[in-house]
Motif scaffolding. Structure first.
Motif, PDB file in Angstrom:
ATOM      1  N   MET A 182     -11.821  13.310  17.822  1.00 21.78           N
ATOM      2  CA  MET A 182     -11.510  11.918  17.531  1.00 21.78           C
ATOM      3  C   MET A 182     -10.853  11.783  16.159  1.00 21.78           C
ATOM      4  SD  MET A 182     -13.944   8.588  17.993  1.00 21.78           S
ATOM      5  CE  MET A 182     -15.155   9.086  16.783  1.00 21.78           C
ATOM      6  N   VAL A 183     -11.305  12.591  15.194  1.00 16.71           N
ATOM      7  CA  VAL A 183     -10.693  12.561  13.866  1.00 16.71           C
ATOM      8  C   VAL A 183      -9.234  13.004  13.942  1.00 16.71           C
ATOM      9  CG1 VAL A 183     -10.779  13.544  11.546  1.00 16.71           C
ATOM     10  CG2 VAL A 183     -12.902  12.911  12.708  1.00 16.71           C
ATOM     11  N   LEU A 184      -9.018  14.109  14.651  1.00 14.03           N
ATOM     12  CA  LEU A 184      -7.644  14.615  14.784  1.00 14.03           C
ATOM     13  C   LEU A 184      -6.755  13.615  15.515  1.00 14.03           C
ATOM     14  CD1 LEU A 184      -5.590  16.922  14.525  1.00 14.03           C
ATOM     15  CD2 LEU A 184      -6.455  17.836  16.693  1.00 14.03           C
ATOM     16  N   GLY A 185      -7.269  12.993  16.587  1.00 11.04           N
ATOM     17  CA  GLY A 185      -6.474  12.028  17.338  1.00 11.04           C
ATOM     18  C   GLY A 185      -6.090  10.820  16.508  1.00 11.04           C
ATOM     19  N   LEU A 186      -7.047  10.321  15.712  1.00  8.57           N
ATOM     20  CA  LEU A 186      -6.743   9.172  14.860  1.00  8.57           C
ATOM     21  C   LEU A 186      -5.719   9.519  13.778  1.00  8.57           C
ATOM     22  CD1 LEU A 186     -10.213   7.452  14.382  1.00  8.57           C
ATOM     23  CD2 LEU A 186      -8.182   6.475  15.459  1.00  8.57           C
ATOM     24  N   MET A 187      -5.837  10.703  13.211  1.00  7.29           N
ATOM     25  CA  MET A 187      -4.879  11.127  12.187  1.00  7.29           C
ATOM     26  C   MET A 187      -3.472  11.227  12.767  1.00  7.29           C
ATOM     27  SD  MET A 187      -7.109  13.971  10.106  1.00  7.29           S
ATOM     28  CE  MET A 187      -5.704  14.425   9.109  1.00  7.29           C
ATOM     29  N   LEU A 188      -3.351  11.819  13.968  1.00  9.81           N
ATOM     30  CA  LEU A 188      -2.027  11.933  14.603  1.00  9.81           C
ATOM     31  C   LEU A 188      -1.486  10.570  15.037  1.00  9.81           C
ATOM     32  CD1 LEU A 188      -2.530  15.106  16.843  1.00  9.81           C
ATOM     33  CD2 LEU A 188      -1.146  14.929  14.776  1.00  9.81           C
ATOM     34  N   LEU A 189      -2.381   9.645  15.364  1.00  5.47           N
ATOM     35  CA  LEU A 189      -1.949   8.338  15.838  1.00  5.47           C
ATOM     36  C   LEU A 189      -1.502   7.423  14.699  1.00  5.47           C
ATOM     37  CD1 LEU A 189      -1.765   6.384  18.292  1.00  5.47           C
ATOM     38  CD2 LEU A 189      -4.103   5.685  17.747  1.00  5.47           C
ATOM     39  N   ILE A 190      -2.208   7.467  13.567  1.00  5.68           N
ATOM     40  CA  ILE A 190      -1.971   6.481  12.511  1.00  5.68           C
ATOM     41  C   ILE A 190      -1.003   6.989  11.446  1.00  5.68           C
ATOM     42  CG2 ILE A 190      -3.077   5.157  10.677  1.00  5.68           C
ATOM     43  CD1 ILE A 190      -5.607   5.109  12.399  1.00  5.68           C
ATOM     44  N   ILE A 191      -1.265   8.165  10.905  1.00  4.59           N
ATOM     45  CA  ILE A 191      -0.506   8.631   9.733  1.00  4.59           C
ATOM     46  C   ILE A 191       0.984   8.799  10.023  1.00  4.59           C
ATOM     47  CG2 ILE A 191      -0.276  10.506   8.055  1.00  4.59           C
ATOM     48  CD1 ILE A 191      -3.284  10.871   8.195  1.00  4.59           C
ATOM     49  N   PRO A 192       1.425   9.461  11.119  1.00  3.79           N
ATOM     50  CA  PRO A 192       2.878   9.604  11.345  1.00  3.79           C
ATOM     51  C   PRO A 192       3.588   8.284  11.635  1.00  3.79           C
ATOM     52  CG  PRO A 192       1.648  11.227  12.626  1.00  3.79           C
ATOM     53  CD  PRO A 192       0.670  10.224  12.116  1.00  3.79           C
ATOM     54  N   PHE A 193       2.826   7.266  12.076  1.00  5.63           N
ATOM     55  CA  PHE A 193       3.464   5.990  12.423  1.00  5.63           C
ATOM     56  C   PHE A 193       3.585   5.050  11.227  1.00  5.63           C
ATOM     57  CE2 PHE A 193       3.420   1.693  14.429  1.00  5.63           C
ATOM     58  CZ  PHE A 193       4.592   1.824  15.152  1.00  5.63           C
ATOM     59  N   LEU A 194       2.901   5.344  10.130  1.00 10.03           N
ATOM     60  CA  LEU A 194       2.927   4.459   8.965  1.00 10.03           C
ATOM     61  C   LEU A 194       4.332   4.219   8.413  1.00 10.03           C
ATOM     62  CD1 LEU A 194      -0.286   5.488   6.981  1.00 10.03           C
ATOM     63  CD2 LEU A 194       0.151   3.350   8.202  1.00 10.03           C
ATOM     64  N   PRO A 195       5.214   5.250   8.296  1.00 13.00           N
ATOM     65  CA  PRO A 195       6.559   4.982   7.743  1.00 13.00           C
ATOM     66  C   PRO A 195       7.395   4.024   8.590  1.00 13.00           C
ATOM     67  CG  PRO A 195       6.065   7.330   7.659  1.00 13.00           C
ATOM     68  CD  PRO A 195       4.993   6.699   8.488  1.00 13.00           C
ATOM     69  N   ALA A 196       7.073   3.883   9.886  1.00 16.88           N
ATOM     70  CA  ALA A 196       7.872   3.031  10.767  1.00 16.88           C
ATOM     71  C   ALA A 196       7.269   1.652  10.975  1.00 16.88           C
ATOM     72  CB  ALA A 196       8.047   3.711  12.128  1.00 16.88           C
ATOM     73  N   THR A 197       6.230   1.317  10.251  1.00 19.17           N
ATOM     74  CA  THR A 197       5.544   0.046  10.470  1.00 19.17           C
ATOM     75  C   THR A 197       6.085  -1.094   9.623  1.00 19.17           C
ATOM     76  OG1 THR A 197       3.882   0.696   8.830  1.00 19.17           O
ATOM     77  CG2 THR A 197       3.404   1.173  11.148  1.00 19.17           C
ATOM     78  N   ASN A 198       7.057  -0.832   8.754  1.00 17.50           N
ATOM     79  CA  ASN A 198       7.603  -1.840   7.839  1.00 17.50           C
ATOM     80  C   ASN A 198       6.583  -2.281   6.789  1.00 17.50           C
ATOM     81  OD1 ASN A 198      10.312  -2.200   8.491  1.00 17.50           O
ATOM     82  ND2 ASN A 198       9.819  -3.503  10.227  1.00 17.50           N
ATOM     83  N   ILE A 199       5.506  -1.512   6.626  1.00 23.28           N
ATOM     84  CA  ILE A 199       4.496  -1.846   5.623  1.00 23.28           C
ATOM     85  C   ILE A 199       4.824  -1.169   4.296  1.00 23.28           C
ATOM     86  CG2 ILE A 199       2.051  -1.652   5.024  1.00 23.28           C
ATOM     87  CD1 ILE A 199       1.407  -1.798   8.005  1.00 23.28           C
ATOM     88  N   LEU A 200       5.109   0.133   4.347  1.00 26.97           N
ATOM     89  CA  LEU A 200       5.397   0.877   3.126  1.00 26.97           C
ATOM     90  C   LEU A 200       6.844   0.685   2.697  1.00 26.97           C
ATOM     91  CD1 LEU A 200       3.497   4.187   4.011  1.00 26.97           C
ATOM     92  CD2 LEU A 200       2.664   2.238   2.684  1.00 26.97           C
ATOM     93  N   VAL A 201       7.760   0.851   3.627  1.00 28.61           N
ATOM     94  CA  VAL A 201       9.189   0.672   3.349  1.00 28.61           C
ATOM     95  C   VAL A 201       9.805  -0.125   4.490  1.00 28.61           C
ATOM     96  CG1 VAL A 201       9.477   2.759   1.974  1.00 28.61           C
ATOM     97  CG2 VAL A 201       9.719   2.885   4.458  1.00 28.61           C
ATOM     98  N   THR A 202      10.920  -0.787   4.201  1.00 26.33           N
ATOM     99  CA  THR A 202      11.614  -1.578   5.223  1.00 26.33           C
ATOM    100  C   THR A 202      12.538  -0.665   6.028  1.00 26.33           C
ATOM    101  OG1 THR A 202      11.569  -3.512   3.800  1.00 26.33           O
ATOM    102  CG2 THR A 202      13.118  -3.541   5.643  1.00 26.33           C
ATOM    103  N   VAL A 203      12.386  -0.712   7.334  1.00 23.53           N
ATOM    104  CA  VAL A 203      13.222   0.091   8.221  1.00 23.53           C
ATOM    105  C   VAL A 203      13.989  -0.839   9.147  1.00 23.53           C
ATOM    106  CG1 VAL A 203      11.723   2.113   8.140  1.00 23.53           C
ATOM    107  CG2 VAL A 203      11.319   0.360   9.860  1.00 23.53           C
TER     108      VAL A 203
END
Length: 429
Positions: A44-65
């Motif tokens: 579950m830890v590994l699944g959450l890490m793969l689900l959340i962390i790689p998607f953060l740059p594309a969420t428009n939260i950290l940087v505008t895409v």
């Protein structure tokens, strides 16, 4: 861009789903942190890490895409989703032993649905057109989908349909600078095209292509000052943009300024045979044949089969009166042209050229011998000359034994043919 309607009020029902997903993710993260020391739920830890962390740059939260949902940003998060799904099914399998048949049916249905969706999506990826059509069907309110499909229509010379989709893209997104620029290149009316180029520059002040296209338009409208200003602005934005230098050279009256600009173009594109050949042609028109020939040869070094460079070299050699080198370059082009038709291999070009030259040289010497013996010695009475004449006649008689004496006499009086003409005759044959 219309892919997903924006949330503009708190009363939007999608806010409830967003809150539920954030809450669920928070609870799972908290549970993972509690069990981190004893590593009770590593999957579950590994699944959450793969689900959340790689998607953060594309969420428009950290940087505008420029996108929110795209297949290319969901590849790694999909792995996390699969890990979590499999881990959840595993827990249900061992927890609800009485419902294993239902769980198995659910898994089969899930796999079948995924396979069918993959097959359907693979059909969309068969070609550029099918992919763009699928995106346009799914997201008809997306301005970028209309823009991309209009670019495809423009590339396939369907200009009227391309204009319609550019207009639709601008209707959905009025400040779309690239759509304004591309639409301006398709319009026949100068004032309307100028309007769209200016709109592109208005919404994107560093749009290089818009400045270049507007400079081109002003040059065609004989607005030289404005054209030069736009082209210089284009060069300021991107100093390596070679087409702007070429257009700027067309506005110059001084040959020295043109020479500097064209040399700059060649320096910026050392591996492009087109610009070397174009510069060589300009030098040829100005009577600088030696320098023109150097740039044509440089173009051939970059691309040994570049047709314009071959034509340019032949033009210069003919102007300089170098017939032998002209013949060599023509022969080389013919051999390469045959190679493009799969008649010979390119690796044998120079060997075949040498063989052909040797063969044609021997043929030319035969005509030289005939000219010498057939005319110079025909009317002399010395024994040596007669023996040479008889030797030559005997050789001709062996080759044409069926000829009559009248035919032989006609051959003896045949006019001398220059070796260079013979080369061209044999080569054409």
């Amino acid at each position: 861009m219309g892919s997903i309607p924006l949330v503009t009020s708190i009363s939007d029902s999608r806010n409830i789903m967003t809150i539920l997903m954030i809450g669920l993710t928070f609870l799972l993260t908290l549970r993972c942190l509690q069990d981190f020391d004893n590593q009770k739920h590593p999957s579950m830890v590994l699944g959450l890490m793969l689900l959340i962390i790689p998607f953060l740059p594309a969420t428009n939260i950290l940087v505008t895409v420029g996108f929110v949902v795209a297949e290319r940003v969901l590849y790694i998060p999909s792995l996390g989703s699969i890990v979590l799904t499999v881990y959840g099914i595993q827990i249900l399998w061992y927890s609800w032993t009485s419902q294993r048949q239902t769980i198995a049916c659910f898994v089969v249905l899930l796999l079948a649905t995924g396979c069918m969706r993959t097959i359907a999506r693979n059909r969309d990826w068969r070609s550029r057109e099918s992919l763009l059509r699928a995106g346009l069907t799914t997201l008809p309110q997306n301005a970028k989908m209309h823009y991309n499909y209009a670019n495809f229509l423009r590339d396939t010379n369907k200009f009227e349909l391309a204009k319609a989709h550019y207009y639709t893209a601008l209707k959905l997104w009025p400040s779309y600078a690239s759509a304004h620029n591309n639409l301006g290149t398709l319009l026949n009316y100068s004032h309307e095209a100028e309007h769209h180029f200016l709109e592109a520059i208005k919404y994107s002040s560093d749009h290089v292509n818009a400045h270049y296209n507007l400079g081109q338009l002003y040059r065609k409208m004989n607005r030289t000052t404005e054209s030069e200003m736009m082209l210089k602005r284009c060069i300021d934005l991107e100093p390596t943009f070679a087409p702007a230098y070429v257009e700027l050279a067309r506005l110059q009256d001084n040959d020295l300024n043109i020479l500097k600009l064209l040399r700059r173009v060649v320096e910026l594109n050392p591996n492009d045979p087109y610009f070397c050949a174009a510069f060589g042609y300009w030098l040829f028109k100005k009577g600088l044949y030696e320098e023109s020939l150097r740039h044509y040869h440089r173009s051939l070094q970059i691309s040994p089969t570049y047709k314009e460079a071959f034509i340019g070299v032949a033009r210069v050699l003919r102007k300089l009166g170098q017939s032998s080198r002209l013949f060599q370059i023509v022969t080389r082009w013919q051999l390469i042209h045959r190679n493009s038709s799969n008649e010979i291999k390119l690796s044998h070009v120079y060997l075949l050229g040498w063989s052909l030259r040797s063969e044609l040289t021997s043929k030319a010497k035969a005509y030289d011998v005939y000219y010498e013996f057939g005319n110079s010695y025909l009317n002399t009475g010395t024994t040596e000359n007669c023996s040479l004449k008889e030797k030559w006649l005997k050789q001709k008689r062996n080759k044409t034994s069926s000829r009559s004496s009248k035919g032989e006499e006609k051959i003896r009086t045949t006019k001398y043919v220059s070796p260079f003409i013979v080369h061209h005759l044999l080569d054409s044959l």
